[in-house]
Design an enzyme around this catalytic site. Structure first.
Site: not given
Ligand code: ITT
Ligand code: NA
Length: 179
Positions: A7, A63
């Site tokens: 991300n 996460d």
């Molecule tokens: P990884 O590869 O790091 O796992 P990911 O996007 O799958 O990336 P997560 O599994 O932690 O990350 O999912 C978190 C979700 O919440 C993801 O859809 C993010 O876009 C959202 N999210 C996390 N932090 C956020 C923030 O600061 N503002 C808005 N959305 C957020």
């Molecule tokens: Na993820």
């Protein structure tokens, strides 16, 4: 300091926050096997353990998720899947007519220090907006109100108060204390 995430939004924020503490965060853009679990802690811990053999040097993952009170904490650990499927419009639809808009973001960092995995948490309370606002940030930022602005309207200021900032702060402080 290696941050493994797919991300870019997460990485960019962590990089900026790291700079303030004098840590240079390096991005390893990698989709890793994400373990399922009931809590972000469990998911982060198990996912980090699974990466230890592959990475072989200190690293961290994060996460995170959005927890909405009126939806009993949904989407919580399913935030990534829910964002990709129903997205912010879906969240706003689920919240139509709901008066209690309280929500929080939680971030859980799992850090492999070369010998074991350590966990650091951060959270921030806010509310789900009535409509999407702002074009900064990423993910659920356009529907997460902090005061009278969404995280997507705040821009840079988000890094002063966010769940990610708080988790990283605890993480960096712990590393600095260890010398
Ligand atoms: P990884 O590869 O790091 O796992 P990911 O996007 O799958 O990336 P997560 O599994 O932690 O990350 O999912 C978190 C979700 O919440 C993801 O859809 C993010 O876009 C959202 N999210 C996390 N932090 C956020 C923030 O600061 N503002 C808005 N959305 C957020
Ligand atoms: Na993820």
């Amino acid at each position: 300091m290696l941050f493994i995430t797919s991300n870019k939004g997460k990485f960019d924020e962590a990089y900026e926050i790291g700079k303030k503490y004098g840590f240079e965060i390096e991005w390893r853009k990698e989709k890793y096997e994400e373990f399922q679990g009931d809590s972000l802690e469990e998911i982060a811990y198990k996912s980090a353990l699974a990466l230890v053999n592959k990475i072989k040097e200190p690293f961290f993952i994060e996460d995170s998720g959005l927890f909405i009170n009126a939806l009993n904490g949904f989407p919580g650990p399913y935030s990534s899947y829910v964002f990709k499927t129903i997205g912010n419009d879906g969240i706003l639809r689920l919240m139509e007519g709901v008066e209690n808009r309280k929500a929080k973001f939680i971030a859980v960092i799992a850090y492999f220090d070369g010998s074991r995995v350590r966990i650091f948490n951060g959270e921030v309370e806010g509310e789900i907006s009535r409509e999407k606002r702002g074009d900064k940030g990423f993910g659920y930022d356009p529907v997460f109100l902090y005061g009278d602005k969404t995280f997507a309207e705040l821009g840079e200021e988000k890094n002063e108060v966010s769940h990610r900032r708080r988790a990283l702060e605890r993480f960096f402080e712990s590393i600095m204390a260890d010398g």
